[in-house]
Design a protein around this motif. Structure first.
Motif, PDB file in Angstrom:
ATOM      1  N   ARG A 101     -14.041  43.729 -10.944  1.00 49.91           N
ATOM      2  CA  ARG A 101     -13.213  44.630 -10.162  1.00 49.91           C
ATOM      3  C   ARG A 101     -11.798  44.056 -10.110  1.00 49.91           C
ATOM      4  O   ARG A 101     -11.606  42.837 -10.213  1.00 49.91           O
ATOM      5  CB  ARG A 101     -13.765  44.776  -8.736  1.00 49.91           C
ATOM      6  CG  ARG A 101     -15.217  45.181  -8.677  1.00 49.91           C
ATOM      7  CD  ARG A 101     -15.573  45.779  -7.322  1.00 49.91           C
ATOM      8  NE  ARG A 101     -15.093  45.006  -6.206  1.00 49.91           N
ATOM      9  CZ  ARG A 101     -15.844  44.175  -5.479  1.00 49.91           C
ATOM     10  NH1 ARG A 101     -17.098  43.975  -5.802  1.00 49.91           N
ATOM     11  NH2 ARG A 101     -15.328  43.538  -4.446  1.00 49.91           N
ATOM     12  N   PRO A 102     -10.785  44.890  -9.928  1.00 50.84           N
ATOM     13  CA  PRO A 102      -9.397  44.393  -9.964  1.00 50.84           C
ATOM     14  C   PRO A 102      -9.099  43.347  -8.900  1.00 50.84           C
ATOM     15  O   PRO A 102      -8.321  42.412  -9.141  1.00 50.84           O
ATOM     16  CB  PRO A 102      -8.558  45.660  -9.763  1.00 50.84           C
ATOM     17  CG  PRO A 102      -9.493  46.667  -9.174  1.00 50.84           C
ATOM     18  CD  PRO A 102     -10.840  46.352  -9.750  1.00 50.84           C
ATOM     19  N   GLU A 103      -9.717  43.468  -7.711  1.00 55.82           N
ATOM     20  CA  GLU A 103      -9.395  42.535  -6.635  1.00 55.82           C
ATOM     21  C   GLU A 103      -9.913  41.117  -6.899  1.00 55.82           C
ATOM     22  O   GLU A 103      -9.483  40.168  -6.237  1.00 55.82           O
ATOM     23  CB  GLU A 103      -9.955  43.044  -5.307  1.00 55.82           C
ATOM     24  CG  GLU A 103     -11.444  43.241  -5.259  1.00 55.82           C
ATOM     25  CD  GLU A 103     -11.862  44.657  -5.598  1.00 55.82           C
ATOM     26  OE1 GLU A 103     -12.894  45.111  -5.069  1.00 55.82           O
ATOM     27  OE2 GLU A 103     -11.146  45.308  -6.391  1.00 55.82           O
ATOM     28  N   LYS A 104     -10.808  40.956  -7.858  1.00 52.56           N
ATOM     29  CA  LYS A 104     -11.310  39.621  -8.182  1.00 52.56           C
ATOM     30  C   LYS A 104     -10.261  38.783  -8.919  1.00 52.56           C
ATOM     31  O   LYS A 104     -10.396  37.566  -9.022  1.00 52.56           O
ATOM     32  CB  LYS A 104     -12.583  39.723  -9.025  1.00 52.56           C
ATOM     33  CG  LYS A 104     -13.755  40.393  -8.313  1.00 52.56           C
ATOM     34  CD  LYS A 104     -14.178  39.625  -7.076  1.00 52.56           C
ATOM     35  CE  LYS A 104     -15.392  40.263  -6.410  1.00 52.56           C
ATOM     36  NZ  LYS A 104     -15.837  39.537  -5.193  1.00 52.56           N
ATOM     37  N   ASP A 105      -9.238  39.440  -9.441  1.00 54.96           N
ATOM     38  CA  ASP A 105      -8.101  38.764 -10.089  1.00 54.96           C
ATOM     39  C   ASP A 105      -8.542  37.851 -11.237  1.00 54.96           C
ATOM     40  O   ASP A 105      -8.157  36.679 -11.301  1.00 54.96           O
ATOM     41  CB  ASP A 105      -7.296  37.962  -9.057  1.00 54.96           C
ATOM     42  CG  ASP A 105      -5.838  37.795  -9.469  1.00 54.96           C
ATOM     43  OD1 ASP A 105      -5.502  38.153 -10.618  1.00 54.96           O
ATOM     44  OD2 ASP A 105      -5.038  37.300  -8.649  1.00 54.96           O
ATOM     45  N   HIS A 106      -9.311  38.386 -12.155  1.00 53.24           N
ATOM     46  CA  HIS A 106      -9.710  37.622 -13.336  1.00 53.24           C
ATOM     47  C   HIS A 106      -8.525  37.215 -14.216  1.00 53.24           C
ATOM     48  O   HIS A 106      -8.573  36.148 -14.843  1.00 53.24           O
ATOM     49  CB  HIS A 106     -10.723  38.422 -14.156  1.00 53.24           C
ATOM     50  CG  HIS A 106     -12.069  38.529 -13.501  1.00 53.24           C
ATOM     51  ND1 HIS A 106     -12.467  39.652 -12.800  1.00 53.24           N
ATOM     52  CD2 HIS A 106     -13.113  37.664 -13.426  1.00 53.24           C
ATOM     53  CE1 HIS A 106     -13.689  39.473 -12.346  1.00 53.24           C
ATOM     54  NE2 HIS A 106     -14.110  38.277 -12.700  1.00 53.24           N
TER      55      HIS A 106
END
Length: 228
Positions: A101-106
């Motif tokens: 997900r985008p909020e995980k900031d991979h």
């Protein structure tokens, strides 16, 4: 979120086009103010609310102004099998656990791993076998597209040969990586709790997590405070 918009800092939920415009940022602040007011009124109608972390409870207490109605109930984390994993024989693997997900900031993880590998050129040596493993599930086509963009980013950073993407695998695969890896990585800002952080710590990984939210206030902070 207010501080993010007010400081006009781009993020996955605050696009650069909004952050760079004073007018759009102001309009978004008005929207969040109206939403917070509705959230406040709704919260005051609740007799009891269960929060998944002390950090979440503090946040709701600030918005709802009803601290006595809030109770913390941490998510169940089955750590028995993880605690039995061997401490020796670990490989130079940096493991990240979490949905794509985008909020995980991979992307931050990839850029940070790039900097880690560059440390080999200095006095501090990183084993040449060191790898980054991003392990998690994809909820649908959007997440799958996100994985593809992460692969492209790894390629542009010239680290694609050192990064593995492990998607939609059973728990046995997660358990295997937790038993082999040496370092755990978690970069989400203001994660409400962080079960992945608990799992990595229980498995004996040296865990690096964002200094915010549940990982700071409920997991790593209390552990360090207790002399763990």
């Amino acid at each position: 979120m207010f501080s993010l918009v007010y400081s006009r800092r781009p993020s996955y939920n605050n696009s650069a086009s909004v952050a760079q415009s004073r007018i759009m940022a102001f309009v978004k602040l008005l929207y969040f103010a109206a939403f917070a007011l509705c959230y406040h009124v709704t919260g005051r109608l609740a007799h009891r609310a269960m929060c998944n972390s002390d950090w979440t409870r503090a946040h709701l207490s600030y918005v709802w102004r009803r601290p006595k109605a809030l109770v913390t109930l941490h998510p169940p984390c089955g750590c028995e099998a993880l605690a039995k994993l061997p401490e020796g024989g670990r490989e130079p693997i940096v493991l990240s656990i979490g949905q794509f997900r985008p909020e995980k900031d991979h992307p931050l993880q990839l850029r940070s791993f790039k900097r880690l590998l560059e440390m080999r050129k200095g006095r501090k040596k990183v084993p040449k076998e060191t790898r980054l493993v991003l392990l998690g599930s994809c909820r649908g086509s959007e997440d799958e597209a996100r994985v593809s963009s992460l692969r492209a980013l790894a390629s542009s950073l010239k680290i694609s040969d050192r990064v593995d993407f492990v998607t939609n695998q059973p728990y046995s695969v997660l358990l295997s990586y937790l038993g082999r890896s040496s370092v755990g990585l978690h970069t989400m800002w203001n994660e409400h709790f962080g079960i992945g952080v608990v799992e990595m710590m229980a498995a004996g990984l040296l865990t690096v997590a964002h200094d915010s939210g549940g990982p700071r206030d409920d997991i790593i902070g209390p552990t360090l405070g207790a002399g763990g």
